[in-house]
Scaffold this motif. Structure first.
Motif, mmCIF file in Angstrom:
data_model
loop_
_atom_site.group_PDB
_atom_site.id
_atom_site.type_symbol
_atom_site.label_atom_id
_atom_site.label_comp_id
_atom_site.label_asym_id
_atom_site.label_seq_id
_atom_site.Cartn_x
_atom_site.Cartn_y
_atom_site.Cartn_z
ATOM 1 N N ILE A 118 70.221 80.997 42.210
ATOM 2 C CA ILE A 118 68.905 80.635 41.694
ATOM 3 C C ILE A 118 68.113 81.926 41.498
ATOM 4 N N ILE A 119 67.585 82.128 40.304
ATOM 5 C CA ILE A 119 66.844 83.364 40.027
ATOM 6 C C ILE A 119 65.342 83.118 39.906
ATOM 7 N N LEU A 120 64.921 81.871 39.697
ATOM 8 C CA LEU A 120 63.494 81.548 39.627
ATOM 9 C C LEU A 120 63.331 80.048 39.828
ATOM 10 N N TYR A 121 62.301 79.644 40.588
ATOM 11 C CA TYR A 121 62.084 78.212 40.807
ATOM 12 C C TYR A 121 60.589 77.896 40.888
ATOM 13 N N TYR A 122 60.299 76.631 40.637
ATOM 14 C CA TYR A 122 58.927 76.124 40.690
ATOM 15 C C TYR A 122 58.913 74.894 41.592
ATOM 16 N N ILE A 123 57.989 74.910 42.573
ATOM 17 C CA ILE A 123 57.834 73.775 43.473
ATOM 18 C C ILE A 123 56.447 73.852 44.109
ATOM 19 N N SER A 124 55.833 72.682 44.273
ATOM 20 C CA SER A 124 54.501 72.588 44.882
ATOM 21 C C SER A 124 53.493 73.496 44.182
ATOM 22 N N GLU A 132 63.993 74.887 38.215
ATOM 23 C CA GLU A 132 64.647 76.120 38.618
ATOM 24 C C GLU A 132 65.529 76.645 37.490
ATOM 25 N N TRP A 133 65.675 77.965 37.474
ATOM 26 C CA TRP A 133 66.629 78.638 36.605
ATOM 27 C C TRP A 133 67.798 79.109 37.470
ATOM 28 N N GLU A 134 68.978 78.752 37.024
ATOM 29 C CA GLU A 134 70.186 79.145 37.744
ATOM 30 C C GLU A 134 71.023 80.075 36.861
ATOM 31 N N GLY A 137 55.846 80.991 31.069
ATOM 32 C CA GLY A 137 55.640 79.675 30.492
ATOM 33 C C GLY A 137 54.402 79.009 31.065
ATOM 34 N N ASN A 138 54.330 77.697 30.866
ATOM 35 C CA ASN A 138 53.214 76.900 31.372
ATOM 36 C C ASN A 138 53.747 75.519 31.715
ATOM 37 N N VAL A 139 53.933 75.277 32.981
ATOM 38 C CA VAL A 139 54.542 74.020 33.426
ATOM 39 C C VAL A 139 53.707 72.825 32.988
ATOM 40 N N LYS A 140 52.391 72.977 32.933
ATOM 41 C CA LYS A 140 51.530 71.850 32.568
ATOM 42 C C LYS A 140 51.752 71.392 31.125
ATOM 43 N N THR A 141 52.256 72.284 30.292
ATOM 44 C CA THR A 141 52.552 71.910 28.905
ATOM 45 C C THR A 141 54.051 71.668 28.691
ATOM 46 N N GLY A 142 54.799 71.654 29.790
ATOM 47 C CA GLY A 142 56.234 71.389 29.675
ATOM 48 C C GLY A 142 57.058 72.606 29.305
ATOM 49 N N SER A 143 56.573 73.798 29.648
ATOM 50 C CA SER A 143 57.284 75.032 29.327
ATOM 51 C C SER A 143 57.631 75.772 30.614
ATOM 52 N N PHE A 144 58.923 76.055 30.771
ATOM 53 C CA PHE A 144 59.402 76.760 31.962
ATOM 54 C C PHE A 144 60.288 77.934 31.523
ATOM 55 N N ASP A 145 59.692 78.843 30.728
ATOM 56 C CA ASP A 145 60.439 79.954 30.147
ATOM 57 C C ASP A 145 60.545 81.117 31.128
ATOM 58 N N ILE A 146 61.517 81.998 30.852
ATOM 59 C CA ILE A 146 61.662 83.223 31.640
ATOM 60 C C ILE A 146 61.766 84.412 30.687
#
Length: 208
Positions: free
Chosen positions: A64-70, A53-55, A84-93
């Motif tokens: 919280i302005i953006l989150y990733y789950i499931s 998540e981005w806070e 970004g790309n969560v599978k490559t370890g990137s969670f950019d905004i």
């Protein structure tokens, strides 16, 4: 006691594995990209237990302005986009055309197998006018140095004086040429008259 120490190490020991953008200072209207890389965190490929998540934090609010789950990414604030790309370890905004309302701290937080990892970055949005008035900025109304005015006045006077003297010199030369030409004309006219008188005398002498 050792259990407490182990718990603190578990929660905060891998704090450095989350890498976020350095603090940024931008003009209003600029597009901003904030990165959050966690590929160095242990177990970052465990997508089942992974959540992120981005806070956004200011003096008056935290949300919280953006989150990733499931395996889903959700933005809770208009104008905030996942980039970004969560599978490559990137969670950019991505924040397009930021305003002063975007000033604050952005915290990227991950939860992996019951452990939390986080890092943050500060964003400062300033107007173009503020940037021009800041030290080293552009000052459109800045005056020239005082010595430039002193140098320019004598230079202007010298330029005018030189032009005046040059004009007088040209007139003097022209007058001299005119006088010389007049003298030549007088000499030529006198010579012509003398030749006429001589011719008349010879003609009259022949008649006698």
């Amino acid at each position: 006691m050792w259990y407490l120490a182990l718990h603190i190490f578990t929660v905060y020991g891998a704090y450095g594995c989350v890498m976020t953008s350095s603090d940024q200072k931008v003009n209003a209207g600029t597009d901003v990209h904030l990165s959050c890389n966690f590929f160095q965190c242990p177990g970052h490929q465990d997508f089942i237990s992974l959540s992120a998540e981005w806070e956004f934090q200011t003096i008056t609010q935290t949300k919280i302005i953006l989150y990733y789950i499931s395996n889903q990414t959700v933005s809770t604030l208009p104008g905030v986009y996942f980039h970004g790309n969560v599978k490559t370890g990137s969670f950019d905004i991505y924040l397009p055309s930021v305003t002063h309302e975007n000033n604050g701290t952005y915290l990227c937080r991950l939860r992996l197998s019951g452990r939390f990892f986080k890092n943050h970055t500060h964003l400062i949005v300033q107007s173009a006018l503020t940037r021009r008035n800041s030290p080293g900025g552009i000052h459109p109304q800045a005056r020239p140095p005082w010595w430039l005015a002193l140098v320019s006045v004598p230079g202007f006077v010298l330029l005018i004086g030189s032009g005046f003297l040059a004009r007088r010199a040209c007139r003097s030369i022209q007058k001299g040429d005119d006088s010389k030409q007049n003298m030549e004309e007088v000499k030529t006219r006198a010579a012509t008259e003398d030749m006429g008188i001589t011719f008349k005398k010879r003609k009259n002498g022949k008649r006698h």
